[in-house]
Design an enzyme around this catalytic site. Structure first.
Site, PDB file in Angstrom:
ATOM      1  N   ASN A  46       0.831  -1.094   0.064  1.00 43.16           N
ATOM      2  CA  ASN A  46       0.094  -0.006   0.023  1.00 43.16           C
ATOM      3  C   ASN A  46       0.919   1.328  -0.002  1.00 43.16           C
ATOM      4  OD1 ASN A  46       0.762  -0.755   2.759  1.00 43.16           O
ATOM      5  ND2 ASN A  46      -1.198   0.221   3.504  1.00 43.16           N
ATOM      6  N   VAL A  47       0.460   2.248  -0.533  1.00 45.99           N
ATOM      7  CA  VAL A  47       1.058   3.588  -0.845  1.00 45.99           C
ATOM      8  C   VAL A  47       0.230   4.686  -0.526  1.00 45.99           C
ATOM      9  CG1 VAL A  47       2.127   5.070  -2.523  1.00 45.99           C
ATOM     10  CG2 VAL A  47       2.614   2.673  -2.668  1.00 45.99           C
ATOM     11  N   GLU A  48       0.265   5.243   0.519  1.00 50.38           N
ATOM     12  CA  GLU A  48      -0.707   6.374   1.113  1.00 50.38           C
ATOM     13  C   GLU A  48      -0.161   7.719   0.570  1.00 50.38           C
ATOM     14  OE1 GLU A  48      -0.681   5.882   5.481  1.00 50.38           O
ATOM     15  OE2 GLU A  48      -1.880   4.230   5.143  1.00 50.38           O
ATOM     16  N   CYS A  57      -4.263   0.916  -2.228  1.00 50.86           N
ATOM     17  CA  CYS A  57      -4.241  -0.496  -1.411  1.00 50.86           C
ATOM     18  C   CYS A  57      -3.070  -1.088  -2.273  1.00 50.86           C
ATOM     19  CB  CYS A  57      -5.503  -1.173  -1.314  1.00 50.86           C
ATOM     20  SG  CYS A  57      -6.666  -0.309  -0.281  1.00 50.86           S
ATOM     21  N   GLU A  59      -3.338  -4.108  -3.250  1.00 54.95           N
ATOM     22  CA  GLU A  59      -4.031  -4.992  -4.304  1.00 54.95           C
ATOM     23  C   GLU A  59      -3.834  -3.994  -5.623  1.00 54.95           C
ATOM     24  OE1 GLU A  59      -5.167  -4.696  -1.282  1.00 54.95           O
ATOM     25  OE2 GLU A  59      -6.235  -6.307  -0.412  1.00 54.95           O
ATOM     26  N   CYS A  90     -10.001  -5.384   1.377  1.00 50.36           N
ATOM     27  CA  CYS A  90     -11.276  -4.312   1.870  1.00 50.36           C
ATOM     28  C   CYS A  90     -12.044  -4.792   0.662  1.00 50.36           C
ATOM     29  CB  CYS A  90     -10.778  -3.228   1.770  1.00 50.36           C
ATOM     30  SG  CYS A  90     -10.368  -2.432   0.207  1.00 50.36           S
ATOM     31  N   CYS A  93     -11.046  -3.913  -2.946  1.00 52.62           N
ATOM     32  CA  CYS A  93     -10.084  -4.425  -3.529  1.00 52.62           C
ATOM     33  C   CYS A  93     -10.583  -6.042  -3.972  1.00 52.62           C
ATOM     34  CB  CYS A  93      -9.027  -4.603  -2.370  1.00 52.62           C
ATOM     35  SG  CYS A  93      -8.176  -3.040  -2.605  1.00 52.62           S
TER      36      CYS A  93
END
Ligand code: THU
Length: 139
Positions: A46-48, A57, A59, A90, A93
Site C-alpha cells: 500500500n502507498v498512502e 491499497c 492490491e 477490503c 479490492c
C-alpha cells in the site's frame, strides 16, 4: 487446484511486499501476493497520500504488476498486515481482484481458504457490461 498452491511461498512474497509499504499516515503496512495461471507471483504494497482518500491499497499495485509482467488471470491470493498476519482484502479490492480472477480463484483468508465467489457473492463484473452491450445492439 488448491493442492498445487504453495501458500507459504505466496505469504512470504506478501510479507516481502509489505516491507515496501509507504504508510506515514495510518502506519498500517499491507502486502499482497497472488499467483497467476502461468505460475508467476505478483505482489504489491500500500502507498498512502497526504490527501488521505487517494491511498492506493496493496492490491492496486498487485494488479498493476500483473499487467506490467504479461497480464493473465489470478488463481490464488493472500494479503498480510505489518505483523505478517493474514488479513481480508477490503471490499473495493475484492472487486479489483474479481476483475482479474481465474475461475475458482482461491484466497487465503482469516477464515481459511475461500473462493472469490465466496468473498464477493453475486459480483458485478465484465459479463454484466457485455449483456448490456448486447441488449443495446438489439434495439
Ligand atoms: N489496505 C490495503 O492496502 N489493502 C486492503 O485490502 C485493506 C486496506 C491499506 C489502505 C491503508 O493504507 C491501510 O491499509 C489502512 O487502511
Amino acid at each position: 487446484m488448491t493442492t498445487e498452491i504453495d501458500w507459504d511461498q505466496l505469504r512470504d512474497a506478501a510479507i516481502d511486499a509489505m516491507r515496501h509499504a509507504y504508510v506515514p499516515y495510518s502506519n498500517y503496512a499491507v502486502g499482497a501476493a497472488a499467483l497467476t495461471e502461468d505460475g508467476r507471483v505478483v505482489s504489491g504494497c500500500n502507498v498512502e497520500n497526504a490527501s488521505y482518500g487517494l491511498t492506493l491499497c496493496a492490491e492496486c499495485a498487485l494488479v498493476s504488476q500483473l499487467h506490467m509482467t504479461g497480464g493473465g488471470r489470478l488463481t490464488a491470493f493472500v494479503c498480510v498486515n505489518g505483523a505478517g498476519e493474514i488479513i481480508m482484502p477490503c471490499g473495493r479490492c475484492r472487486q479489483l481482484l474479481y476483475e482479474h480472477s481465474a475461475e475458482g480463484m482461491v484466497l487465503h483468508t482469516v477464515s481459511g481458504l475461500r473462493t472469490i465467489d465466496e468473498v464477493l457473492p453475486d459480483a458485478f463484473g465484465p459479463r454484466d457490461l457485455e449483456t448490456e452491450a448486447a441488449r443495446k445492439e438489439q434495439l
